[in-house]
Design an enzyme around this catalytic site. Structure first.
Site, PDB file in Angstrom:
ATOM      1  CG  ASP A  17      -0.180 -17.444   0.785  1.00 46.32           C
ATOM      2  OD1 ASP A  17      -1.284 -17.302   1.367  1.00 46.32           O
ATOM      3  OD2 ASP A  17       0.910 -17.381   1.380  1.00 46.32           O
ATOM      4  CG  ASP A  67      -4.898 -18.570   4.989  1.00 46.30           C
ATOM      5  OD1 ASP A  67      -4.408 -17.909   4.055  1.00 46.30           O
ATOM      6  OD2 ASP A  67      -4.232 -19.365   5.666  1.00 46.30           O
TER       7      ASP A  67
END
Length: 500
Positions: A179, A380
């Site tokens: 992440d 992201d």
């Protein structure tokens, strides 16, 4: 006189030949697949999308990755691991979540797509809550006294890509989600007061000779906001927007990446965990903050890592590399923009968008990060579909529609309002889609990164969506197949030149 009469005839012949050539290049329903374009930063203004191949990939029966048995690590193997330290570069295999989900599988592409879009919507909502003006760096989540403000985007299992690492000594292999928007590393730990089901056996710190709980007064504990204390040990909590969470003890532990051993990494050892984390043991935070894996190992890796996300429709794996030596030569480098209110996230300067080599008329201010920390453009890994402010998305979409009038339209699907019925086509000619970055670089996407199949019957959609806020998010669909490098120490992100 004869020569002057011959010139118009010659011109007519040339015009006829040119017209025939144009007709041949635009006739797509019977044309054979062309070789896929190289993933460089620029393409011709149009390219071919291999429809037949894309549809075939939606019908592949992916077998979930078999969970290998925990290896027996001999003293010789441990020595080999230790000797590999300091090599300056380590590489891991990167897997999409669909390949290791052993508990809930979908038998058709449409079901997988719908589930993915639901996860994606939750991820985007979570990011917007955290990053919109007035909310950057703040938290609206309920937390206990020992709670931490560090939060992750793996809400409802939206983590898309996994790596396998060893935890402890001897190392116990675990699948963890990567992440780029999180600043903590954590795994579920025994004893489990409350644990969700994961692919591997839950890590037991009692079996690790390198496990060491962090004391409440340590400098490591002080790096957690609102860190708690229980029986002299530092406590952490990571909360999620849907009520999912992980709570436990902060510890120093050894992590193994292939043949590379990293000691004294601060990780969360979660004894109370709840949520839909899709079989992962935990999370490997790659954000820009001090508690992320990259932040903790700045001295050893130079704050540098690179990754390649391969299409989830193939049997191939991507890669994740750490270290200064992983930085490619020949990449197009774009400066990172620092947001003091959200240091975990990698912001880039985007000045515009293009379709078919033509820049779409969108004011640059639409993509600008404000002084209050609102807006801006975030890279992201956990978000699938790129989100754009509505005014930018509408202009971008309309420009794409204007250059694809030759393609049959289909009804909108899920979050996508621009779809096409390409059943029966072999290839289609589509305009390019490009990101114009501040400072000059232009990233022109492969056709498979912006026109994607949403079922196995030939429905393809323009893979962008409007954002309900001023925040733009460049998602992992648009990043697929392109080597992306992050040089946090020097403040740059690079695109290419290698492909996955």
């Amino acid at each position: 006189m004869s020569s002057t009469k011959f010139v118009p005839l010659q011109a007519t012949i040339v015009m006829v030949l040119l017209l025939m050539l144009i007709l041949l290049t635009t006739s797509t329903s019977t044309s054979t697949p062309t070789s896929s374009p190289s993933h460089k930063l620029s393409y011709p203004h149009f390219q071919q999308l291999n429809v037949k191949k894309a549809i075939a990939e939606t019908k592949l029966k992916h077998k979930p990755t078999q969970i290998p048995k925990q290896p027996q690590h001999s003293d010789e193997q441990q020595k080999a691991n230790t000797e590999s330290e300091g090599s300056g570069k380590w590489k891991l295999k990167l897997l999409h979540r669909d390949k290791i989900t052993t508990f809930k599988t979908f038998h058709d592409h449409r079901s997988r797509f719908n589930a993915r879009m639901k996860r994606d919507a939750k991820r985007v909502s979570d990011l917007i809550r955290r990053l919109t003006a007035g909310g950057a760096g703040a938290t609206s989540y309920e937390a206990e006294a020992f709670g931490s403000d560090v939060v992750s985007g793996m809400e409802q299992g939206s983590g898309e890509y996994f790596v396998r690492i060893g935890v402890g000594s001897p190392p116990r292999n675990q699948f963890v989600v990567i992440d780029s928007g999180s600043d903590i590393i954590w795994v579920q730990c025994q004893p489990c007061t409350q644990c969700y089901r994961q692919s591997d056996p839950v890590f037991n710190p009692a079996d690790s000779t390198s496990y060491a709980g962090v004391s409440c007064g340590s400098t490591v504990c002080s790096r957690l906001e609102n860190a708690g204390c229980h029986e002299g040990r530092c406590r952490y909590e990571v909360s999620y927007g849907d009520g999912s969470y992980t709570k436990g003890t902060l510890a120093l532990e050894t992590l193994t990446f292939g043949r590379t051993v990293i000691r004294n990494v601060a990780i969360g050892c979660g004894h109370r965990n709840q949520g839909m984390f899709v079989g992962a043991a935990g999370l490997l935070g790659l954000g820009g903050g001090s508690m992320s894996f990259v932040g903790q190992l700045g001295g050893q890796t130079g704050g540098a890592f690179s990754y390649c996300l391969v299409s989830r429709g193939t049997e191939s794996s991507g890669s994740l590399e750490f270290g200064r030596e992983a930085m490619p030569v020949g990449a197009a480098w774009v400066p990172l923009i620092h947001n003091p209110g959200a240091p975990s996230f990698y912001y880039v300067g985007l000045s515009g968008l293009g379709v078919g080599g033509i820049r779409v008329p969108i004011p640059e201010d639409v993509f600008r990060l404000t002084e209050l920390g609102g807006g801006g453009v975030v890279m992201d890994t956990g978000t699938a579909v790129t989100r754009l402010p509505t005014v930018a998305y509408d202009a971008f979409r309309d420009a794409f529609i204007a250059q694809t009038t030759n393609l049959p339209r289909a009804s909108g699907v899920s979050i996508f309002d621009t779809c096409y019925d390409l059943f029966g086509f072999v290839t289609v000619r589509v305009p390019t889609a490009s990101f114009y970055f501040s400072g000059g670089p232009i990233l022109t996407l492969p056709a498979t990164n912006f026109l994607i199949p949403v079922d196995d019957a030939g429905t393809f959609c323009f893979a962008f969506a409007p954002s309900p806020s001023g925040l733009s998010i460049i998602g992992n669909i648009q990043q697929e197949g392109i080597e992306i490098s992050v040089d946090g120490a020097n403040g740059f992100v690079g695109f290419g030149p290698n492909v996955c």
